[in-house]
Design an enzyme around this catalytic site. Structure first.
Site, mmCIF file in Angstrom:
data_model
loop_
_atom_site.group_PDB
_atom_site.id
_atom_site.type_symbol
_atom_site.label_atom_id
_atom_site.label_comp_id
_atom_site.label_asym_id
_atom_site.label_seq_id
_atom_site.Cartn_x
_atom_site.Cartn_y
_atom_site.Cartn_z
ATOM 1 N N ASN A 62 10.416 -48.648 26.667
ATOM 2 C CA ASN A 62 9.938 -49.238 25.466
ATOM 3 C C ASN A 62 9.820 -48.088 24.528
ATOM 4 O O ASN A 62 9.343 -46.876 24.675
ATOM 5 C CB ASN A 62 8.420 -49.907 25.520
ATOM 6 C CG ASN A 62 7.566 -49.413 26.522
ATOM 7 O OD1 ASN A 62 7.791 -48.593 27.225
ATOM 8 N ND2 ASN A 62 6.269 -49.505 26.099
ATOM 9 N N GLU A 64 7.860 -47.426 21.076
ATOM 10 C CA GLU A 64 7.066 -48.012 19.656
ATOM 11 C C GLU A 64 7.383 -47.420 18.501
ATOM 12 O O GLU A 64 8.009 -46.479 18.159
ATOM 13 C CB GLU A 64 5.904 -47.901 20.523
ATOM 14 C CG GLU A 64 5.611 -48.607 21.674
ATOM 15 C CD GLU A 64 4.187 -48.762 22.208
ATOM 16 O OE1 GLU A 64 3.141 -48.024 21.544
ATOM 17 O OE2 GLU A 64 3.738 -49.548 23.154
ATOM 18 N N ASN A 65 6.616 -48.097 17.706
ATOM 19 C CA ASN A 65 6.727 -47.489 16.029
ATOM 20 C C ASN A 65 5.340 -47.939 15.327
ATOM 21 O O ASN A 65 4.695 -48.935 15.830
ATOM 22 C CB ASN A 65 7.963 -48.255 15.369
ATOM 23 C CG ASN A 65 8.118 -47.659 14.007
ATOM 24 O OD1 ASN A 65 7.358 -48.156 12.963
ATOM 25 N ND2 ASN A 65 9.103 -47.097 13.899
ATOM 26 N N TYR A 68 4.116 -51.764 14.153
ATOM 27 C CA TYR A 68 4.262 -52.077 15.523
ATOM 28 C C TYR A 68 5.325 -53.041 15.576
ATOM 29 O O TYR A 68 5.993 -52.753 16.649
ATOM 30 C CB TYR A 68 3.003 -52.797 15.842
ATOM 31 C CG TYR A 68 1.743 -52.166 15.977
ATOM 32 C CD1 TYR A 68 1.825 -50.757 15.942
ATOM 33 C CD2 TYR A 68 0.645 -52.508 16.349
ATOM 34 C CE1 TYR A 68 0.630 -49.758 15.960
ATOM 35 C CE2 TYR A 68 -0.420 -51.756 16.487
ATOM 36 C CZ TYR A 68 -0.373 -50.442 16.237
ATOM 37 O OH TYR A 68 -1.864 -49.881 16.635
ATOM 38 N N CYS A 73 11.056 -53.628 23.184
ATOM 39 C CA CYS A 73 10.640 -53.545 24.537
ATOM 40 C C CYS A 73 11.953 -52.685 25.429
ATOM 41 O O CYS A 73 13.090 -52.885 25.175
ATOM 42 C CB CYS A 73 10.617 -55.012 25.019
ATOM 43 S SG CYS A 73 9.315 -55.903 24.493
ATOM 44 N N GLU A 75 13.516 -53.712 28.050
ATOM 45 C CA GLU A 75 14.391 -54.387 28.607
ATOM 46 C C GLU A 75 15.670 -54.719 27.406
ATOM 47 O O GLU A 75 16.676 -54.645 27.797
ATOM 48 C CB GLU A 75 14.058 -56.085 28.828
ATOM 49 C CG GLU A 75 12.954 -56.066 30.115
ATOM 50 C CD GLU A 75 11.641 -56.073 29.632
ATOM 51 O OE1 GLU A 75 11.202 -55.183 28.708
ATOM 52 O OE2 GLU A 75 10.628 -56.524 30.208
ATOM 53 N N CYS A 112 8.675 -60.287 27.962
ATOM 54 C CA CYS A 112 8.068 -61.360 27.059
ATOM 55 C C CYS A 112 9.334 -62.218 26.645
ATOM 56 O O CYS A 112 10.203 -62.147 27.188
ATOM 57 C CB CYS A 112 7.895 -60.458 25.840
ATOM 58 S SG CYS A 112 9.254 -59.766 24.852
ATOM 59 N N CYS A 115 12.562 -61.039 25.156
ATOM 60 C CA CYS A 115 13.513 -60.386 26.130
ATOM 61 C C CYS A 115 14.179 -61.528 26.913
ATOM 62 O O CYS A 115 15.370 -61.300 27.202
ATOM 63 C CB CYS A 115 12.853 -59.499 27.000
ATOM 64 S SG CYS A 115 12.062 -57.883 25.783
HETATM 65 N N1 THU Z 1 6.724 -54.176 26.598
HETATM 66 C C1 THU Z 1 8.148 -54.005 27.204
HETATM 67 O O1 THU Z 1 8.538 -53.028 26.930
HETATM 68 N N2 THU Z 1 8.384 -54.831 28.103
HETATM 69 C C2 THU Z 1 7.855 -56.137 28.664
HETATM 70 O O2 THU Z 1 8.273 -56.676 29.389
HETATM 71 C C3 THU Z 1 6.545 -56.287 28.011
HETATM 72 C C4 THU Z 1 5.935 -55.270 26.925
HETATM 73 C C5 THU Z 1 6.141 -53.221 25.772
HETATM 74 C C6 THU Z 1 6.358 -53.505 24.338
HETATM 75 C C7 THU Z 1 5.021 -52.599 24.062
HETATM 76 O O3 THU Z 1 5.556 -51.156 23.875
HETATM 77 C C8 THU Z 1 4.013 -52.553 25.150
HETATM 78 O O4 THU Z 1 4.943 -52.982 26.136
HETATM 79 C C9 THU Z 1 3.050 -53.055 25.005
HETATM 80 O O5 THU Z 1 3.153 -54.445 24.795
#
Ligand code: THU
Length: 162
Positions: A62, A64-65, A68, A73, A75, A112, A115
């Site tokens: 993952n 992030e920024n 948000y 993610c 995946e 999620c 994804c």
């Molecule tokens: N996140 C993922 O990378 N994959 C998932 O299956 C669930 C959530 C990340 C997104 C965010 O960077 C952090 O987890 C918290 O939600």
């Protein structure tokens, strides 16, 4: 009116030691990828590893920024990268894991909805199921035999043609 049921079956391993060598190796690569995640806002680190039919393994984590929703993610980072490098790829398995030191993890990380939808695109495109292996730091492993199993009643291209 009829009451209907949808059934999903999956394998559960209480320990990653119980996986076969190939699955264990893929999960280990997802676990390794977690350490490269960029997640300063959630401190929730996710790693994904894709095993392609060609034998290639592609990992992602993952990103992030500060704005948000601009983050992505693990995946989607992994599968978009894989498809961009190997446009004719066939994905056999995706392994997904997560780690945080914010709390004790007692369940697997489940992708999620966005994804799942993205993964389903590639499963339909390749006309072969993608196995899904879910894990979280120190815990059990669940294996589903397709994306369809984790996204029942999915939206697909046929819907656009009706
Ligand atoms: N996140 C993922 O990378 N994959 C998932 O299956 C669930 C959530 C990340 C997104 C965010 O960077 C952090 O987890 C918290 O939600």
């Amino acid at each position: 009116m009829k009451k209907r049921e949808l059934k999903i079956s999956f394998e559960e391993y209480s320990n990653l030691e119980d996986l076969n060598t190939e699955d264990r190796s893929l999960l280990d690569q997802a676990i390794e990828s977690v350490n490269k995640a960029y997640a300063p806002y959630s401190q929730y680190y996710v790693g994904a590893a894709l095993k392609l039919k060609s034998g290639e393994v592609v990992t992602g984590n993952n990103q992030e920024n500060v704005a948000y929703p601009s983050g992505l993610c693990a995946e989607r980072v992994a599968i978009f990268y894989a498809s961009s490098q190997f446009p004719k790829m066939e994905v056999e398995t995706i392994a997904i894991t997560a780690k945080t030191d914010q709390f004790e993890m007692d369940d697997v990380v489940a992708p999620c909805g966005a994804c799942r939808q993205v993964l389903s695109e590639y499963e339909i495109k390749q006309k072969k199921p993608i196995r899904v292996m879910l894990h979280a730091d120190g815990g059990k492993v669940l294996i589903f035999d397709s994306i369809k199993s984790i996204l029942p009643l999915m939206f697909h291209a046929e819907e656009l043609k009706k």
